[in-house]
Scaffold this active site. Sequence first.
Site, mmCIF file in Angstrom:
data_model
loop_
_atom_site.group_PDB
_atom_site.id
_atom_site.type_symbol
_atom_site.label_atom_id
_atom_site.label_comp_id
_atom_site.label_asym_id
_atom_site.label_seq_id
_atom_site.Cartn_x
_atom_site.Cartn_y
_atom_site.Cartn_z
ATOM 1 N N SER A 117 -12.304 15.216 54.106
ATOM 2 C CA SER A 117 -13.170 16.370 53.869
ATOM 3 C C SER A 117 -13.082 17.380 54.996
ATOM 4 O O SER A 117 -12.825 17.023 56.158
ATOM 5 C CB SER A 117 -14.615 15.873 53.774
ATOM 6 O OG SER A 117 -15.499 16.958 53.765
ATOM 7 N N TYR A 141 -21.898 11.935 57.300
ATOM 8 C CA TYR A 141 -20.868 12.035 56.265
ATOM 9 C C TYR A 141 -19.518 12.428 56.885
ATOM 10 O O TYR A 141 -18.492 11.767 56.668
ATOM 11 C CB TYR A 141 -21.283 13.061 55.204
ATOM 12 C CG TYR A 141 -20.169 13.399 54.254
ATOM 13 C CD1 TYR A 141 -19.776 12.497 53.270
ATOM 14 C CD2 TYR A 141 -19.469 14.609 54.347
ATOM 15 C CE1 TYR A 141 -18.723 12.781 52.409
ATOM 16 C CE2 TYR A 141 -18.425 14.908 53.497
ATOM 17 C CZ TYR A 141 -18.053 13.992 52.533
ATOM 18 O OH TYR A 141 -17.020 14.285 51.689
ATOM 19 N N LYS A 145 -15.989 10.153 57.224
ATOM 20 C CA LYS A 145 -14.660 10.534 56.707
ATOM 21 C C LYS A 145 -13.623 10.491 57.829
ATOM 22 O O LYS A 145 -12.484 10.077 57.621
ATOM 23 C CB LYS A 145 -14.720 11.927 56.072
ATOM 24 C CG LYS A 145 -15.453 11.951 54.750
ATOM 25 C CD LYS A 145 -14.637 11.236 53.675
ATOM 26 C CE LYS A 145 -15.383 11.130 52.365
ATOM 27 N NZ LYS A 145 -14.638 10.388 51.338
HETATM 28 N N1 NAD Z 1 -16.684 17.638 45.833
HETATM 29 C C1 NAD Z 1 -16.294 18.163 46.977
HETATM 30 O O1 NAD Z 1 -16.374 19.394 47.184
HETATM 31 C C2 NAD Z 1 -15.688 17.292 48.050
HETATM 32 C C3 NAD Z 1 -15.294 17.894 49.257
HETATM 33 C C4 NAD Z 1 -14.712 17.090 50.241
HETATM 34 C C5 NAD Z 1 -14.538 15.729 50.020
HETATM 35 N N2 NAD Z 1 -14.959 15.177 48.856
HETATM 36 C C6 NAD Z 1 -14.762 13.733 48.677
HETATM 37 O O2 NAD Z 1 -14.116 13.503 47.454
HETATM 38 C C7 NAD Z 1 -14.552 12.280 46.883
HETATM 39 C C8 NAD Z 1 -14.951 12.498 45.438
HETATM 40 O O3 NAD Z 1 -15.958 13.475 45.351
HETATM 41 P P1 NAD Z 1 -16.534 13.922 43.946
HETATM 42 O O4 NAD Z 1 -16.972 15.334 44.126
HETATM 43 O O5 NAD Z 1 -15.584 13.592 42.856
HETATM 44 O O6 NAD Z 1 -17.810 12.986 43.866
HETATM 45 P P2 NAD Z 1 -18.348 12.054 42.686
HETATM 46 O O7 NAD Z 1 -19.664 11.532 43.148
HETATM 47 O O8 NAD Z 1 -18.275 12.762 41.374
HETATM 48 O O9 NAD Z 1 -17.263 10.894 42.665
HETATM 49 C C9 NAD Z 1 -17.340 9.723 43.446
HETATM 50 C C10 NAD Z 1 -16.963 8.568 42.542
HETATM 51 O O10 NAD Z 1 -16.903 7.390 43.317
HETATM 52 C C11 NAD Z 1 -17.659 6.381 42.667
HETATM 53 N N3 NAD Z 1 -18.168 5.503 43.730
HETATM 54 C C12 NAD Z 1 -19.057 5.823 44.698
HETATM 55 N N4 NAD Z 1 -19.285 4.761 45.498
HETATM 56 C C13 NAD Z 1 -18.497 3.757 45.013
HETATM 57 C C14 NAD Z 1 -18.293 2.412 45.398
HETATM 58 N N5 NAD Z 1 -18.956 1.860 46.430
HETATM 59 N N6 NAD Z 1 -17.414 1.661 44.693
HETATM 60 C C15 NAD Z 1 -16.740 2.182 43.622
HETATM 61 N N7 NAD Z 1 -16.914 3.450 43.204
HETATM 62 C C16 NAD Z 1 -17.790 4.226 43.900
HETATM 63 C C17 NAD Z 1 -18.751 7.119 41.929
HETATM 64 O O11 NAD Z 1 -19.303 6.374 40.848
HETATM 65 C C18 NAD Z 1 -17.987 8.345 41.444
HETATM 66 O O12 NAD Z 1 -17.339 8.090 40.217
HETATM 67 C C19 NAD Z 1 -15.650 11.745 47.773
HETATM 68 O O13 NAD Z 1 -15.110 10.750 48.616
HETATM 69 C C20 NAD Z 1 -16.066 12.956 48.568
HETATM 70 O O14 NAD Z 1 -16.563 12.594 49.820
HETATM 71 C C21 NAD Z 1 -15.526 15.920 47.869
#
Ligand code: NAD
Length: 319
Positions: A117, A141, A145
């Site tokens: 991130s 957070y 990461k």
């Molecule tokens: N959305 C953004 O702008 C953004 C920016 C930077 C980084 N990220 C990173 O990208 C990743 C995905 O983000 P997203 O926006 O799709 O979020 P999201 O919450 O839609 O997706 C996360 C997924 O991981 C699953 N999950 C969570 N904990 C889990 C566990 N312990 N075991 C198995 N599955 C688990 C959830 O059920 C979900 O399906 C995350 O790691 C987040 O930190 C997202």
Amino acid sequence: MSWLVTGGAGYIGSHVVRELVRAGVDAVVYDDLSSGLEQFVPEGVPFVRGSILDEELLVDSLGRHDVTGVVHVAGYKYAGVSVQRPLHTYEQNVTGTQRLLSAMGRTGVDAVVFSSSAAVYGTPPTELVTEDTPKAPASPYGESKLIGEWLLRDQAVAEGLRHTSLRYFNVVGSGAPDLWDASPHNLFPLVFDALAAGRVPRINGDDYDTPDGTCVRDYVHVADLAVSHVAAARRLDAGEPVEAAYNLGSGGGVSVREIMDAMAEGTGVDFTPEIGPRRPGDPDRIVADGSLAARDLDWQMRHTLLDMVSSAWAAAPRG
Ligand SMILES: NC(=O)c1ccc[n+]([C@@H]2O[C@H](COP(=O)([O-])OP(=O)(O)OC[C@H]3O[C@@H](n4cnc5c(N)ncnc54)[C@H](O)[C@@H]3O)[C@@H](O)[C@H]2O)c1
């Protein structure tokens, strides 16, 4: 031979899964559905419901599905809330990653693409964030990461893990009308909810040191992001070199006021945003240089800001 996508039932992971399938790569989804939705898993793609904290289930899944690489997307993503829930955040993002890497080591799976991130940089003191910009995470957070990246690096030394971390900036839009971002804290869902409820969206401060006075951020389309994950997986499969980390950012950036204008155009709801006070800690501008990813991972901004708004609005669940 297949790639397992942890968090593959979530917003970003489901786009990665569809892109893998489109590219002819067999995918397996591993997700505990804590925030994801089973309906996001395409038909024909095996789905394991389980937590990345469950190392034995991971070992079983990696072996059963003949997995050769993992896209590790699962995680707890709420930077703001992580300040109140540091232990939960570390458990999900650090312990979870450690268990995944342990399971991979036990089963001989030696390639991983990690969802990192922009939060690893905190508030960078620079016009354009490169991968070498100092890391100064400002929340549990962001710290979790960064530790995830270190775990990959250290496993590379210890066991020859091949890895790359993709540092996403603000991920928005939708690559398909049946996939959306359900996050309660992200700007797009917040604005959509306000519009649907007849409330006027708010801009937090218009006296920043930017051309129009509102904060400038780096918005990227989730479908473009997904393409680069597949490119990274392919490079790892082919044994080609990858950087330890890539920024997935636009190099440009847009202001919150520009986003609001695109929101009005893309949703067809005519509104003039309210101007509220600044939020403490919001930097003027965070924009990333994505040229390394453009060189290696087919990273391109294939979508305009209006595409981002229109696709997200078309996919957003109503009511
Ligand atoms: N959305 C953004 O702008 C953004 C920016 C930077 C980084 N990220 C990173 O990208 C990743 C995905 O983000 P997203 O926006 O799709 O979020 P999201 O919450 O839609 O997706 C996360 C997924 O991981 C699953 N999950 C969570 N904990 C889990 C566990 N312990 N075991 C198995 N599955 C688990 C959830 O059920 C979900 O399906 C995350 O790691 C987040 O930190 C997202």
